[in-house]
Scaffold this motif. Structure first.
Motif: not given
Ligand code: TXA
Ligand code: MG
Length: 335
Positions: A309-329
């Protein structure tokens, strides 16, 4: 092997794009061809947005389903008026603050925009790119240019011309190779035809920066455009050695190693079941590297990938969003 020839590759200087190279690329666009080029987010696959046949080739090249809307790049406000039927006041405010830059806004589409661009929706998603090569290409082509990420559908987008060639080399005409440029995270997409405006995709411009300008944003359900690795992708807490050890045991049972993407490589001892990919601490540098690393792991047949995980601030929120969806799929049959 494809019977088609491979795309022509022209080197271009990101700081001072050579006018003759831009001219060549613009001529290809004007003739209905496909040109991949860098933007400030990821490499894009460009075609004349007002040429239906050219746009149809983009879908073929990416192997993308025909109902997904494309993002359109414009070089100035006049060109915006060619694709947007009207400009909502809230979009005005966002454009003055974030354009040129990585914020894509959805406007009511004008009748000159082919339905293949909008996916049959009433809105058209547009941005003015901050990258000089992209901006010049649109300006000199003198036509709006569609710019989905330059990758095969379902694969991670990329800031490397090599990755573009790997995915699309036999299906497009030209690649403008500026080396590694771009944030590594795609633009944020916001639909300004709704009140409050609706977030369609998290991205390079953070939600809080948008909220500072427009107040309330409907952010639930933002889901556009995500990749899915072939292997299993798991998101773990930073420094959670136990979770990683557990995953190593699980994956060993299935005969696979774990590739760990971490900013704390010092905490892990690479051994038989574990490969460690050390990542930069700075979250912007991390974003630039991450999806290239995931793509390469996917290519090397990695069966188990753990990403911290990375900190969910700034671009970190977009990174985490991408990662979670990639994990789901991840691991979806046949992708
Ligand atoms: O940073 C970017 O935006 C890059 C650069 C190259 O321009 N482009 C990009 O485009 O990421 P693409 O097509 O790879 O991702 C855009 C996603 C697609 O899944 C598209 O269908 C979706 O956003 N999208 C665009 N407009 C939409 C809309 N009005 N409603 C729903 N989804 C939309
Ligand atoms: Mg994409």
């Amino acid at each position: 092997m494809s019977a088609r020839e491979s795309a022509e590759v022209l080197k271009i200087d990101p700081a001072h794009p050579q006018p003759d190279v831009i001219k060549r690329a613009a001529a290809v666009i004007r003739a209905g061809g496909l040109v991949a080029f860098p933007t400030e987010t990821v490499y894009g696959l460009g075609a004349d947005a007002l040429n239906e046949r050219a746009v149809a080739r983009v879908f073929q090249a990416k192997k993308r389903t025909p109902d997904a809307p494309l993002i359109v790049l414009v070089s100035d406000r006049q060109m915006l008026r060619r694709v947007a039927a009207s400009v909502p006041p809230i979009a005005e405010r966002l454009m003055s603050r974030f354009w040129p830059g990585p914020l894509t806004l959805t406007f009511p589409a004008s009748s000159s925009v082919p339905a293949i661009v909008t996916g049959g929706l009433e809105g058209v998603s547009v941005r003015m790119p901050g990258n000089r090569i992209a901006l010049e290409l649109v300006r000199v082509s003198d036509t709006p240019i569609v710019a989905p990420s330059a990758n095969l559908h379902g694969r991670a987008s990329s800031i490397s011309a090599q990755h573009v060639l790997q995915d699309l080399g036999d299906a497009i005409d030209l690649v403008l190779d500026a080396g590694k440029v771009g944030a590594g995270i795609e633009s944020t997409i916001l639909d300004t035809t709704q009140t409050p405006p609706k977030l369609i995709r998290r991205g390079a411009v953070s939600l809080s920066n948008i909220e500072d300008v427009v107040g309330e944003v409907a952010a639930e359900g933002a889901s556009a455009g995500h990749h899915a690795p072939r292997g299993r992708l798991v998101v773990v807490k930073s420094g959670d050695r136990e979770a990683v050890a557990r995953l190593v045991r699980e994956c060993a049972q299935r005969g696979t190693n774990v590739a760990l993407v971490t900013r704390r490589p010092d905490l892990y001892r690479p051994d038989e079941g574990l490969t460690v990919k050390a990542m930069p601490l700075d979250v912007s540098e991390y974003a630039q590297r991450l999806f290239g690393v995931l793509r390469e792991l996917d290519d090397s047949g990695a069966g188990c990938i753990a990403v911290e995980e990375v900190e969910e601030v700034g671009i970190g929120a977009a990174i985490m969003d991408r990662l979670r969806r990639a994990a789901e799929r991840s691991g979806e049959a046949g992708r």
